[in-house]
Every structure is written in structure tokens, then in C-alpha cells.
Design an enzyme around this catalytic site. Structure first.
Site, PDB file in Angstrom:
ATOM      1  CG  ASP A 558      -1.654   1.301   1.352  1.00  0.00           C
ATOM      2  OD1 ASP A 558      -1.248   2.383   1.589  1.00  0.00           O
ATOM      3  OD2 ASP A 558      -2.799   1.054   1.578  1.00  0.00           O
ATOM      4  CB  ILE A 587      -3.947   1.912  -1.596  1.00  0.00           C
ATOM      5  CG1 ILE A 587      -3.873   3.732  -1.777  1.00  0.00           C
ATOM      6  CG2 ILE A 587      -4.041   1.477  -2.967  1.00  0.00           C
ATOM      7  CD1 ILE A 587      -2.437   3.811  -2.549  1.00  0.00           C
ATOM      8  CG  ASP A 588      -2.929  -2.725   1.637  1.00  0.00           C
ATOM      9  OD1 ASP A 588      -2.433  -3.102   0.524  1.00  0.00           O
ATOM     10  OD2 ASP A 588      -2.206  -2.706   2.658  1.00  0.00           O
ATOM     11  CB  ALA A 589      -9.289  -1.620   2.565  1.00  0.00           C
TER      12      ALA A 589
END
Length: 826
Positions: A558, A587-589
Site C-alpha cells: 500500500d 489503498i490496500d482495502a
């Protein structure tokens, strides 16, 4: 039908500004016929970003306030599959185009509403929900990042459109999943409140664990807690933060002066790789390196190289050695060396630099469009795509206004859509079997999202953990909810055979990794076809795109996507002071959700054609997505001068954070502007002050009265005042206790759950899965994330292994039932 995944679908896009058009763009990028409905005079948001969001669509001007315009819209809805809108609650009903009216002309229709706040929320439903209003009320500007907290900078305004990005991803995936269930459930109306989506997307920043072990607190958290406990000021300078940054999770300066961000604290081998690339093997040999899954009382030293964070004793010397090493080469050399060495790191870039980055352009993460209004235009590429979809490389332009008009009569002669009678209100993905091979946050988010819609998800992880407990368990509390857990040694022939049995029975396989890693795991498209011809592989990575590029097999996380796409430079205020947005998961989710969009398209194609394939998304694509309103460039483009940095409080005086007498609030009057002030006696004289000089005067006036006072005096139509919320306050205010058995996911905008009977023996507060709210389909409240290995015996038995075979596999280390005695090592 062409060979595009969604070419058989027609979508009516009533969306405006960001969230609705983003959904329409993603569906158009996957091949759907998307018709943008414009008001008389054309779109209200006249901006190059809107042209980008309109790519691949056609346009039709309709006056929905007239009987003829409304009837044309209804006639088109009768011949469409999906309707998208993001008006304030009640607007579509007043226009005669609400869910009931749409369903009356087309029972098969999937309608999606993207209001700012939940339509059922008595406090917030009627609020004029501009993007920053949603962000302010939810907590995007408050306590956002450990750096800001230690510097005592609160609030921090940012123009990042997180609410619209998360909401659009949830909206697109829910539309596609609902389409797949139409044969069982019939048509559907779905609401995705953008504030709920933002709260859920930032879930990893509001997770709270009872008696959280101090071993998992990074130096910045420890210092923050120390200062608060001692009543010390939070007033560190940016330079002073340096002493509290972990050496494997920070920015360094290279010989060319560019920042270079390293994130190597997730996988146990990555710190060694970083030190090796830097030529610091001798240093690595002096550092403690042992099994971090032991309780701290059993550690032979104060910290382990396989465990985040680095201990106090060695943090300084490791940092100094790495700082000196980075200064020996320019950033572009280090980027190539780190990529080749499979050590996760990247050079810091601005958004404008990302739009001309060689890898971004080569891979299709940035695409170049010949736009009739702007000439050669670089813009963010596809956000979700299928690997064998040749159309994923297309670069269509925005439509001319009223482009559809010549074809309208022909369209209206089509037969209306029909649907069989629904047989129930099942979960959209009931019966879908998923094998989950992911780790950390982004990848596991895919399976956790699928589980809420009814999928059966089996997480497969190695017998010897490759990830430290902080990343695997602490994040896994949210990311692995609703799954079974099995441990297999995939380096062995027996472990591989067990996995292949699971894959042979699965509908979907998920993984986060590069093409090289995918093929090494035996999951190449060719091998997957051999194992299970109808299976869909969902692949998520850092730098992958519709095409191969020079960084396609580089590793990343991320924060690295934030660094490369310009988020850190934007948030920090410039290349000299980059900062991560939030602490983790920004950003990961989102990438987990966009991977679900790709899966939804693959499932829809499979439903029509029977074909499986590879569905993809990437962290870097989503780094652009959260900057969507700025992620374009062309000759003559206005400057990239939107608000940035730690001192930003808003975007001009009419879209701004102000301190009232009793706390911080956000004031939004981007349309009414001076007229909004003129209607309030205490502010009327300021309506004549030039905007460049207005903010200080407004700040002085607002400070005289309470937030409630100004909220009552100012809201009128498109004007609003909301208090600045925080993730923690919203979590506490919306908390429900799981053991009561009475969990409501539908009324309030925000909802969190205290899992007070969690198998780890501690309670944990997690954001509830309530961003997607179908009118009829079932949503499953996922069970607690199991202790790794809990279901190993059950899963192996289900795939045909005898009890004796399972015993032998566990005895030989080919399968496992746990990583450590405690669920969460202490």
C-alpha cells in the site's frame, strides 16, 4: 455480444461529480454499454476529470423535470440492466424514477444509489454531502496518520476522494454480484452510502483490541502514548520524527536527492533482502533473528528481524547504515536493484510524474487518449480488468453531449428486459467456493468481502508462517473474517496435491503476487485450466497492469503505491516532506474491493459464456483512483495546485475546516458561496469581501459561536456545516455488542461491532460490513477470523483425505493446526 466481459449489459448512468461516474466508468472499461444521462445544457461538472470518467460512454440529454424526459428515462430503464445515481436521498423519487417506479417498468433491473449518508439515518440523510463533508464527518481529516498526531497537527485537510473511490468500488462489485443472482433473486435495489464506504475502507485505522500487547506498537505509537500519558505536548517537527521511524518502513534520500520509500516489514525474509541489496550483509549478520511467533517472554533477545518493529537498541544504527548506503546511488538505480532483488521499495513521485512514468505508461496503469477537447491526454488506466480481454487495452474518449440522440428511436423499439419470478432472497454469492491464498491486507480483503455475500471461503496459508504476527493476526482480525483456515506446506508435493484438490472443486482462487510468483505457485492460466477449466483466478499485485511493464514483477505494498503515484508527496506537501496517508490500509482495502469488481465481471462473463480466466487489479491502479479528480495531464493543463501538505485546511474559504467556539467544523458552500453568507445576518457583511481575503475573517466569526449554532443558521440547499468527526468517535458512538445477537447493519451510516466472544480471548472492535445495503438480498455477518489452522482437519477430510492420512501429514509438517499456542502471541 462481443468478447468483452460486460458487452451484453446496458447501464444508465445518472451519476454526477465523482462516485456515480466512477462506477459507470469501471463498467464501461469492462465492456458495458453505458449511457450517461445529462441535464439540459450538458453536465454540471465541466472538468477534464469528468471527461476521463465519461470515457467509453454515450451521452443523452434529458430534462427529467418534464413528462417527456421522465418517460424517455423510464423507457430506457425498461431496456437496461443497471441504473446508477448518486443524488441526495429522495431526489430520484421526486423525479418519478425511484426504485419502485424503475422496478415497475423493469422487474429485472439492478438499481444502485450512492448517497453521501445513509437514507435511513435520521441525523445525516438530508445533509448536503459534498465529498469533503463526508470526509470531515467520518474522520478522514482527524487524527489521520501518526506523524500528524505527533506533530500536533489536527485537523489535516486533503482533497483525496476516498469516499467516492471506496463507494464506487463497493457499488460496482455489488451491481455485478446482484446481476449474477438475478435468476434467483430477480431485480434489486442497492444503496451504498459513501460515508459508510469510507468508514469501512479505513477500517484498519479504527480497529481496537483489548489489552493490545505493546510488542506490536511501533516507535511512533509508543512515543505518542508516552506523551499523552505524561501530559506532554504533541509538537514534534517533521525532522524530529526521524528518530521514531522504523528503518524498514520509511523514506530515505538517494544520491540524486529523490526520496526512496522502503516497506519491508510484512514478510519475514524482506528485511534480509533489503540489507542485501544495500550491501549491508555484515550488518544483517549482527542482528537478532529468531521465530517471532513465540510469546515475548520466550524471546532470546529484545526483538527479532522477522518481526515488526525494530527494537530501540538497534533502530538507530540500522537507519544510519541504510541512509549512508542510499546516498551512494541515484534513485533510478536503486529502483532497478530493489526490483531485481525482490525487496519492496520505490522512488517517491508526484502525481504528475506518475502520469509520465515509463512503467505506468508501458503497463497501461496510465493510458494515453486522443481526446477531442484536450488533445493527447494521459489519464489513469483501468482499475479492474480480465487478463485475456483485449478490450482492456482500448483507450476510448468521452462522448459528445447528446451523442445517443440519433439512435434513441431504435433503442426504444427493443423489447423490454424481462426476469423470471424470484425464488428467494439469497446471498448473491451463495454456494460460491473460494480458495484464498492471500496474506496481509489487500488480498485477504477479497475473500472477506465475498464471505458477506454468501461465498464459502477457505484460507490456505503455509505451515511455517511467512508473515509476522502483526501483519498476519492483527490485520487478519478484519481481513480474515468469515473464512475457514487450513495450513499446508506448499513447498512439498503432498501439500501441493492437497491444494490442487481444493482448486479442482473451487469456483474462485485468490492470490496476491506478481506473475512470476503466480507461475511459481503453479497457478499460471495454463495450469489453472488443467486443474479446473471453469475456475477464475483473482490476482492482485502492486504494479501489474493490462500489459507488462518494466516493474511488473517488482514487489510492493500500500505505502509503496502511495509513494509512487504521488499520494505521499501530495499529503506531505512536497517532495522534501512526503507522508503516508492514514497509518495503513488506505489503498490496500480499496484494491481488495476493485479486485472484487474484476471478479464480478469474470463471473458475469462465465455465466454467459462458461469461460473462466484471470481477473485482476493492482495497488498502483488504486493509488490513482483515490486521486481520480486530478489523475490526468495534457498540454495546457492547469497547474497541479490543489491543497496539499500539513497546513491545508480546505479548498478556498467556502470549502474549509474552521474552529467554532466548541470545536472544529467543516463549512461547505461551493455553489452558493457569497450568497450563503448574505442570508445570515452575522455573516452578511462578509459576502462582499474578496475570496482571497475571506478565510481569516470567516475564521474569526465562526469562532464566536458553537458548531450547533452555525449548523442551524447556515444549512440551506447545497450549504452545510458538520462537526469534524473521527474514526474513533464514530466507532464508539456506533458500537454494537456481538453477544447480544441484535446487530443492525442498515439504519445508521456508521456501525461497528464489539466481538466480545472472540476466539483470541480478547474483545476486538471492528467496523461492520454495512457499506453495501441491498433491498432484498441477504448479507451475512461474517464469523470471527479463526486461529490459523483451525479447520485443517475438516478441510482435508472434505477433500477426500482419511483421518490416518491427515495425521501423517501433520506429523510430517505437510499440514498444520496452529502457528503458535496463543491466537495472538504476546
Amino acid at each position: 455480444m462481443t468478447d468483452r466481459p460486460l458487452a451484453h449489459l446496458r447501464v444508465l448512468d445518472f451519476g454526477h461529480y465523482l462516485a456515480g461516474p466512477l462506477v459507470g466508468m469501471m463498467l464501461a472499461d469492462l465492456g458495458a454499454e453505458v449511457i450517461r444521462i445529462d441535464p439540459p445544457g450538458g453536465p454540471r461538472w465541466r472538468d477534464p476529470a469528468f471527461d476521463m470518467l465519461s470515457r467509453g460512454k454515450r451521452s443523452l440529454v434529458l430534462d427529467l423535470k418534464t413528462d417527456a424526459g421522465k418517460q424517455t428515462a423510464l423507457d430506457l430503464a425498461a431496456r437496461s440492466d443497471v441504473v446508477i445515481e448518486n443524488f441526495r436521498p429522495g431526489v430520484m423519487d421526486r423525479l418519478g424514477l425511484g426504485p419502485e417506479a424503475l422496478r415497475a417498468v423493469n422487474p429485472a433491473l439492478i438499481s444502485l444509489s450512492l448517497p453521501g449518508f445513509a437514507s435511513t439515518d435520521p441525523e445525516l440523510a438530508s445533509v448536503a454531502a459534498w465529498e469533503a463533508v463526508i470526509a470531515a464527518r467520518t474522520g478522514q481529516f482527524t487524527d489521520m496518520g501518526l506523524n500528524r498526531q505527533l506533530m500536533g497537527i489536527n485537523p489535516s485537510f486533503t482533497p483525496l476522494g476516498l469516499a467516492s473511490a471506496y463507494g464506487a468500488a463497493f457499488g460496482a462489485l455489488s451491481v455485478l454480484f446482484a446481476l449474477g443472482a438475478r435468476g434467483r433473486n430477480g431485480g434489486e435495489h442497492i444503496e451504498v452510502p459513501l460515508a459508510s464506504a469510507l468508514f469501512e475502507g479505513l477500517a484498519y485505522n479504527s480497529e481496537q483490541i483489548e489489552s493490545y500487547p505493546t510488542r506490536y506498537q511501533c516507535p511512533r505509537e509508543t512515543e505518542l502514548n508516552r506523551r499523552r500519558a505524561a501530559g506532554l505536548p504533541l509538537n514534534l517537527s517533521y525532522a524530529e520524527l526521524d528518530a521514531f521511524l522504523d528503518p524498514f518502513y520509511r523514506t530515505y534520500r538517494c544520491a540524486d536527492g529523490r526520496g526512496f520509500y522502503v516497506v519491508a516489514c510484512s514478510i519475514v525474509t524482506h528485511p534480509h533482502r533489503v540489507l542485501h541489496v544495500l550491501g549491508l550483509d555484515e550488518l544483517a549478520a549482527t542482528l537478532p533473528d529468531f521465530d517471532a511467533w513465540q510469546d515475548q517472554t520466550d524471546w532470546p533477545d529484545e526483538w527479532a528481524l522477522r518481526n515488526y518493529p525494530v527494537g530501540d537498541r538497534d533502530r538507530g544504527r540500522i537507519t544510519r547504515a541504510m541512509q549512508a548506503a542510499f546516498l551512494t546511488r541515484p534513485s533510478w538505480e536503486w529502483e532497478a536493484l530493489f526490483g531485481d532483488g525482490k525487496a519492496p521499495a520505490t522512488a517517491q513521485r508526484s502525481s504528475r510524474e506518475w502520469l509520465t512514468d515509463p512503467h505506468a505508461l508501458a503497463s497501461g496503469l496510465v493510458q494515453t487518449v486522443e481526446d477531442p477537447r484536450h488533445g493527447q491526454m494521459r489519464q489513469m488506466g483501468k482499475l479492474a480488468w480480465l487478463e485475456d480481454d483485449a478490450g482492456a487495452l482500448d483507450c476510448p474518449t468521452a462522448p459528445e453531449v447528446d451523442e445517443l440522440r440519433p439512435d434513441l428511436a431504435r433503442l426504444l423499439t427493443e423489447a423490454p428486459r424481462t426476469a423470471s419470478a424470484p425464488t428467494g432472497n439469497s446471498g448473491w454469492l451463495d454456494g460460491l467456493k473460494v480458495v484464498d491464498l492471500t496474506n496481509v491486507i489487500a488480498g485477504p480483503t477479497i475473500g472477506a468481502t465475498l464471505a458477506r455475500f454468501g461465498a464459502d471461503v477457505t484460507s490456505v496459508q503455509p505451515v511455517s508462517p511467512s508473515v509476522d504476527p502483526w501483519n498476519a493476526v492483527v490485520f487478519g482480525l478484519q481481513a480474515h473474517r468469515g473464512k475457514e483456515s487450513v495450513l499446508l506446506n506448499l513447498a512439498s508435493a503432498e501439500g501441493r496435491a492437497a491444494l490442487e484438490r481444493l482448486i479442482a472443486e473451487a469456483d474462485v482462487v485468490t492470490m496476491n503476487g506478481t506473475d512470476q510468483q503466480r507461475d511459481t505457485m503453479g497457478l499460471s492460466p495454463e495450469r489453472l485450466e488443467e486443474l479446473n477449466p471453469g475456475a477464475i483466478l483473482v490476482q492482485l499485485d502492486a504494479w501489474g497492469g493490462p500489459r507488462r511493464g518494466p516493474k511488473s514483477d517488482h514487489l510492493g505494498y500500500d505505502d509503496l503505491a502511495q509513494a509512487a503515484t504521488g499520494v505521499m508527496v501530495r499529503f506531505g506537501g512536497g517532495p522534501a516532506t512526503p507522508e503516508e496517508h492514514a497509518h495503513f490500509g488506505t489503498i490496500d482495502a480499496l484494491t481488495g474491493y476493485t479486485a472484487c469488481v474484476a471478479l464480478g465481471a469474470a463471473l458475469e462473463r462465465k455465466r454467459v459464456t462458461g469461460k473462466g480466466g484471470v481477473a485482476r487489479s493492482a495497488l498502483a491502479a488504486c493509488g490513482a483512483m483515490i486521486q481520480a479528480q486530478f489523475m490526468y495531464d495534457f498540454d495546457g493543463r492547469p497547474p497541479f495546485d490543489e491543497p496539499a501538505g500539513r497546513e491545508a485546511r480546505g479548498w478556498g474559504p467556502f470549502y474549509h475546516c474552521y474552529r467554532a467556539a466548541d470545536g472544529w467544523m467543516f463549512f461547505a458552500a461551493p455553489i452558493d458561496r457569497g450568497a450563503a453568507l448574505a442570508r445570515v445576518p452575522e455573516l452578511a457583511d462578509l459576502s462582499r469581501v474578496p475570496e482571497d481575503d475571506l478565510a481569516p475573517s470567516l475564521a474569526e466569526r465562526f469562532a464566536r459561536e458553537s458548531i450547533a449554532y452555525w449548523s442551524e443558521r447556515l444549512p440551506d440547499g447545497s450549504v452545510t456545516v458538520v462537526p469534524l468527526g473521527s474514526l474513533a468517535v464514530n466507532r464508539e458512538a456506533s458500537l454494537q455488542v456481538e453477544s447480544t445477537g441484535d446487530i443492525d447493519l442498515t439504519e445508521a451510516t456508521y456501525r461497528a461491532i464489539r466481538h466480545d466472544q472472540h476466539p483470541m480471548g480478547r474483545w476486538v472492535d471492528l467496523v461492520a460490513p454495512n457499506a453495501v445495503r441491498p433491498a432484498s438480498a441477504a448479507i451475512t455477518l461474517p464469523s470471527a477470523a479463526p486461529k490459523p489452522g483451525t479447520h485443517t482437519r475438516t478441510v482435508l477430510a472434505r477433500t477426500g483425505f482419511s483421518e490416518a492420512e491427515i495425521d501423517a501429514m501433520i506429523a510430517k509438517g505437510l499440514a498444520g493446526e496452529r502457528w503458535s499456542p496463543n491466537y495472538l502471541p504476546e
